[in-house]
Design a protein around this motif. Structure first.
Motif, PDB file in Angstrom:
ATOM      1  N   ASP A  43     -33.652 -15.486  52.485  1.00  0.00           N
ATOM      2  CA  ASP A  43     -34.871 -14.565  51.763  1.00  0.00           C
ATOM      3  C   ASP A  43     -34.846 -15.344  50.472  1.00  0.00           C
ATOM      4  O   ASP A  43     -35.701 -14.906  49.784  1.00  0.00           O
ATOM      5  CB  ASP A  43     -34.948 -13.205  51.548  1.00  0.00           C
ATOM      6  CG  ASP A  43     -35.109 -12.660  53.089  1.00  0.00           C
ATOM      7  OD1 ASP A  43     -35.647 -13.347  54.001  1.00  0.00           O
ATOM      8  OD2 ASP A  43     -34.731 -11.723  53.407  1.00  0.00           O
ATOM      9  N   ARG A  72     -39.932 -14.088  59.641  1.00  0.00           N
ATOM     10  CA  ARG A  72     -38.991 -13.944  58.931  1.00  0.00           C
ATOM     11  C   ARG A  72     -39.814 -13.268  57.501  1.00  0.00           C
ATOM     12  O   ARG A  72     -39.250 -12.433  56.921  1.00  0.00           O
ATOM     13  CB  ARG A  72     -38.284 -15.322  58.334  1.00  0.00           C
ATOM     14  CG  ARG A  72     -37.443 -14.940  57.135  1.00  0.00           C
ATOM     15  CD  ARG A  72     -36.557 -16.400  56.969  1.00  0.00           C
ATOM     16  NE  ARG A  72     -35.375 -16.428  58.063  1.00  0.00           N
ATOM     17  CZ  ARG A  72     -34.278 -15.731  58.114  1.00  0.00           C
ATOM     18  NH1 ARG A  72     -34.009 -14.887  57.176  1.00  0.00           N
ATOM     19  NH2 ARG A  72     -33.584 -16.000  58.820  1.00  0.00           N
ATOM     20  N   ALA A  76     -39.820  -9.722  55.294  1.00  0.00           N
ATOM     21  CA  ALA A  76     -39.482  -9.685  54.104  1.00  0.00           C
ATOM     22  C   ALA A  76     -40.490  -8.837  53.302  1.00  0.00           C
ATOM     23  O   ALA A  76     -40.209  -8.120  52.313  1.00  0.00           O
ATOM     24  CB  ALA A  76     -39.329 -10.980  53.494  1.00  0.00           C
TER      25      ALA A  76
END
Length: 254
Positions: A43, A72, A76
């Motif tokens: 991240d 992804r 996040a």
């Protein structure tokens, strides 16, 4: 290397939605991190955006992650915002994304939708305005599809939403681009070759393209600058997994 790139790229489907669905259908496993060229497996890139997002995006509005892929960045975002909707042209990508556990801090849902289709933004965020997060989408669209996507962004943002975009802005030739990512005369890393075989040839997207696609008379530029787009580390050589990029934060003029 040029003849090989031409030969590989010829196999990519000409139909854009089909190309993306075929690509994601060939990715193994829900996580898919090591097989996806533009997934660094961390991240770190998102954390570089976090302060900008908090500075400009209304925290009371949902966030739509346009071109979410396997989710992804959607996940996040859900660690920061209370509601996130991941949307992608590929139903196969949405299947990968949905197989992941939702981030407990936020509510995540996914939808397969071509955001270049007229009215595709309608109803995505319910009856409210929404913020929009786009990472690595505009630079793979032609100008007509870019314009169509932007019309849907205006629908989504309404009067209160804000758009954050981050795009690849590598200025070299296609050969220089794939060489930067690790391609040599000896071979091409598997995640890179898979993208070349199956997907449209990417372009670049920087201030000039942003001004054309989101013109200043229609969109207020709140902040922009250079950024590193992180890809899957394929070579072990420092810097090879980072691609020069551009970010911008914009709000539609009323």
């Amino acid at each position: 290397m040029v003849p090989k790139l031409i030969r590989l790229s010829r196999s990519a489907p000409k139909d854009r939605p089909l190309a993306w669905d075929t690509y994601w259908a060939g990715i193994r496993g829900a996580g898919a991190g090591g097989e996806v060229l533009w997934d660094s497996g961390t991240d770190n890139e998102f954390l570089g955006y976090k302060d900008v997002l908090l500075r400009h995006l209304d925290p009371d509005l949902p966030v739509v992650d346009v071109g979410c892929g396997h989710g992804r960045f959607t996940r996040a975002l859900a660690g920061v915002f209370p509601e996130v909707i991941g949307v992608d042209v590929s139903g196969q990508a949405i299947a990968h994304a949905g197989a992941q556990a939702s981030t407990p801090a936020g509510t995540v849902r996914y939808a397969a939708r071509d955001m270049t289709e007229p009215g595709a933004g309608t109803g995505l965020a319910g009856s409210t305005d929404a913020n929009v997060f786009i990472r690595g989408v505009l630079h793979v669209l032609d100008q007509a599809d870019q314009a169509a996507l932007v019309e849907n962004l205006r629908l989504l943002t309404g009067s209160r939403g804000t758009v954050f975009l981050a795009e690849t802005n590598f200025q070299g030739t296609p050969v220089e681009y794939v060489s930067h990512l690790g391609a040599t005369l000896r071979g091409i890393p598997a995640p890179l070759e898979r993208a070349i075989r199956g997907l449209p040839m990417p372009g670049h997207f920087g201030p000039e393209e942003r001004s054309r696609v989101l013109p200043p008379e229609k969109w207020e530029l709140l902040e922009d600058g250079e950024v590193d787009i992180e890809t899957h580390p394929m070579t072990g050589v420092g810097g090879k997994s980072r691609v020069p990029g551009y970010f911008a934060v914009l709000r539609p003029r009323q």
